[in-house]
Design a protein around this motif. Sequence first.
Motif, short mmCIF file in Angstrom:
data_model
loop_
_atom_site.label_atom_id
_atom_site.label_comp_id
_atom_site.label_asym_id
_atom_site.label_seq_id
_atom_site.Cartn_x
_atom_site.Cartn_y
_atom_site.Cartn_z
N SER A 217 -48.66 -60.41 7.24
CA SER A 217 -48.77 -59.43 8.33
C SER A 217 -49.86 -58.41 8.06
CB SER A 217 -47.42 -58.73 8.53
OG SER A 217 -47.07 -57.96 7.38
N SER A 218 -50.06 -58.06 6.78
CA SER A 218 -51.13 -57.12 6.45
C SER A 218 -52.50 -57.70 6.71
CB SER A 218 -51.02 -56.69 4.98
OG SER A 218 -51.26 -57.79 4.11
N LEU A 219 -52.61 -59.04 6.71
CA LEU A 219 -53.87 -59.73 7.01
C LEU A 219 -53.92 -60.19 8.46
CD1 LEU A 219 -54.08 -61.94 3.77
CD2 LEU A 219 -55.31 -59.82 4.26
N LEU A 220 -52.93 -59.78 9.28
CA LEU A 220 -52.83 -60.16 10.69
C LEU A 220 -52.73 -61.68 10.86
CD1 LEU A 220 -55.41 -57.70 12.32
CD2 LEU A 220 -52.94 -57.41 12.00
N ALA A 221 -52.20 -62.36 9.85
CA ALA A 221 -51.99 -63.81 9.93
C ALA A 221 -50.62 -64.05 10.56
CB ALA A 221 -52.10 -64.45 8.56
N THR A 222 -50.53 -63.83 11.87
CA THR A 222 -49.24 -63.92 12.55
C THR A 222 -48.67 -65.34 12.53
OG1 THR A 222 -50.43 -64.18 14.65
CG2 THR A 222 -49.71 -61.96 14.05
N ASP A 223 -49.56 -66.34 12.46
CA ASP A 223 -49.05 -67.72 12.41
C ASP A 223 -48.28 -67.96 11.12
OD1 ASP A 223 -51.34 -67.40 10.92
OD2 ASP A 223 -52.24 -69.32 11.49
N VAL A 224 -48.75 -67.40 10.01
CA VAL A 224 -48.05 -67.54 8.73
C VAL A 224 -46.73 -66.76 8.76
CG1 VAL A 224 -48.18 -67.10 6.25
CG2 VAL A 224 -50.21 -67.88 7.48
N VAL A 225 -46.75 -65.59 9.39
CA VAL A 225 -45.52 -64.80 9.51
C VAL A 225 -44.45 -65.60 10.24
CG1 VAL A 225 -44.47 -62.74 10.49
CG2 VAL A 225 -46.73 -62.59 9.43
N VAL A 226 -44.82 -66.23 11.35
CA VAL A 226 -43.86 -67.00 12.13
C VAL A 226 -43.39 -68.23 11.35
CG1 VAL A 226 -43.51 -68.32 14.26
CG2 VAL A 226 -44.80 -66.18 14.31
N VAL A 227 -44.27 -68.84 10.57
CA VAL A 227 -43.88 -69.98 9.75
C VAL A 227 -42.73 -69.60 8.83
CG1 VAL A 227 -44.59 -71.40 7.79
CG2 VAL A 227 -46.03 -71.28 9.82
N TYR A 228 -42.82 -68.42 8.21
CA TYR A 228 -41.76 -68.00 7.29
C TYR A 228 -40.53 -67.50 8.04
CZ TYR A 228 -44.71 -68.76 3.28
OH TYR A 228 -45.49 -69.37 2.32
N MET A 229 -40.71 -66.98 9.26
CA MET A 229 -39.55 -66.64 10.08
C MET A 229 -38.76 -67.90 10.41
SD MET A 229 -41.31 -63.84 12.63
CE MET A 229 -39.89 -63.71 13.70
N VAL A 230 -39.47 -68.95 10.80
CA VAL A 230 -38.81 -70.22 11.11
C VAL A 230 -38.19 -70.83 9.85
CG1 VAL A 230 -39.17 -72.58 11.96
CG2 VAL A 230 -40.30 -70.66 13.09
N THR A 231 -38.89 -70.67 8.73
CA THR A 231 -38.36 -71.18 7.47
C THR A 231 -37.03 -70.51 7.12
OG1 THR A 231 -40.57 -71.66 6.58
CG2 THR A 231 -38.78 -71.34 4.98
N MET A 232 -36.98 -69.19 7.29
CA MET A 232 -35.74 -68.47 6.99
C MET A 232 -34.63 -68.89 7.94
SD MET A 232 -35.31 -64.37 6.43
CE MET A 232 -36.59 -64.42 5.17
N ALA A 233 -34.97 -69.11 9.21
CA ALA A 233 -33.97 -69.57 10.17
C ALA A 233 -33.46 -70.95 9.78
CB ALA A 233 -34.56 -69.60 11.57
N GLY A 234 -34.36 -71.82 9.32
CA GLY A 234 -33.96 -73.16 8.91
C GLY A 234 -33.08 -73.13 7.68
N LEU A 235 -33.40 -72.27 6.72
CA LEU A 235 -32.58 -72.16 5.52
C LEU A 235 -31.18 -71.65 5.86
CD1 LEU A 235 -35.22 -70.71 3.04
CD2 LEU A 235 -34.16 -72.97 2.93
N TYR A 236 -31.12 -70.69 6.77
CA TYR A 236 -29.80 -70.20 7.19
C TYR A 236 -29.02 -71.30 7.89
CZ TYR A 236 -26.20 -68.17 10.05
OH TYR A 236 -25.00 -67.94 10.66
N ALA A 237 -29.68 -72.04 8.78
CA ALA A 237 -28.99 -73.12 9.48
C ALA A 237 -28.45 -74.16 8.50
CB ALA A 237 -29.95 -73.78 10.48
N LEU A 238 -29.22 -74.46 7.47
CA LEU A 238 -28.79 -75.44 6.47
C LEU A 238 -27.58 -74.92 5.69
CD1 LEU A 238 -29.17 -78.06 4.88
CD2 LEU A 238 -30.83 -76.86 3.43
N THR A 239 -27.65 -73.69 5.20
CA THR A 239 -26.54 -73.14 4.43
C THR A 239 -25.29 -72.99 5.31
OG1 THR A 239 -27.42 -70.91 4.85
CG2 THR A 239 -27.98 -71.94 2.75
N ASP A 240 -25.48 -72.60 6.57
CA ASP A 240 -24.34 -72.46 7.47
C ASP A 240 -23.69 -73.81 7.75
OD1 ASP A 240 -22.84 -70.65 9.44
OD2 ASP A 240 -23.54 -72.26 10.76
N PHE A 241 -24.51 -74.84 7.92
CA PHE A 241 -23.97 -76.19 8.16
C PHE A 241 -23.18 -76.68 6.95
CE2 PHE A 241 -24.62 -80.80 7.54
CZ PHE A 241 -23.92 -81.28 8.64
#
Length: 255
Positions: A217-241
């Motif tokens: 985010s400090s480098l304005l690389a919003t695509d990378v930020v969203v990649v890790y947002m999706v990654t965190m969502a995926g990890l939560y979905a896996l642990t919840d399942f």
Amino acid sequence: MKDLRLGGRERLLLGSVGLVLLFAIWQAVVRFQLVPPGLLPAPSELWPAWMSEISGGFWQQSILDSLSHYVFGLLIGSILGNGAGLICGSVPLVDAATGGIVRLLRPIPGLAWVPFAILWFGLNNAGATFVIAISVFWINFYAAYGAVKSVDRELYEVAAAFGHGSFLARLLHVTLPAASPGLLAGLRTGLGQGWMSVVAAELFGVPGIGARMMQASSLLATDVVVVYMVTMAGLYALTDFLFGLVRDRLLRWQG
């Protein structure tokens, strides 16, 4: 009247359609510049960004770093939270003595403890584990406390009639079995809260997913930020399942 309840396949299909529509609208919003350029990456930009993070080793390392303090924070917060909730819910004297302390500390968010985490533990995994553990603690505490308070008092009378009148016997033969759905619900909620706390726990420079998001985010690389947002969502979905599978097996006795 027609039954409007949906089966598992219908819900999965509708959920998939909803996701497709979300990404299609998202892509259209960026494609037709309905938002200023650079503020929001298009979904089509996420795959190249993800591949770049993987090829550089950043994605794998960030996940491993975050898991190292997420798992320990989750375990510590869950064990202490459930233990404290069970004791406070089962022993009126302890409940009364700790009531003021609980009301004082409960409203303080995990993020507010970051300065103390730095002072007490330094810029390392122990500090991040501390912040996550506090966030998970209160969810499990109140889930356990509420589950114990909701146990039918008549069950204790029945247990006493069968020779289970001591505190330990009531806990093992009545409280834990009767409160287990509430306890497991708290544990499941804590799984998600733990991931939500990872970003706050890594704000002060501890390596992990949150730290990588802040760097991007400090480098304005919003695509990378969203990649890790999706990654965190995926990890939560896996642990919840996975937790759902364990919960269903543990509660199979309920019928």
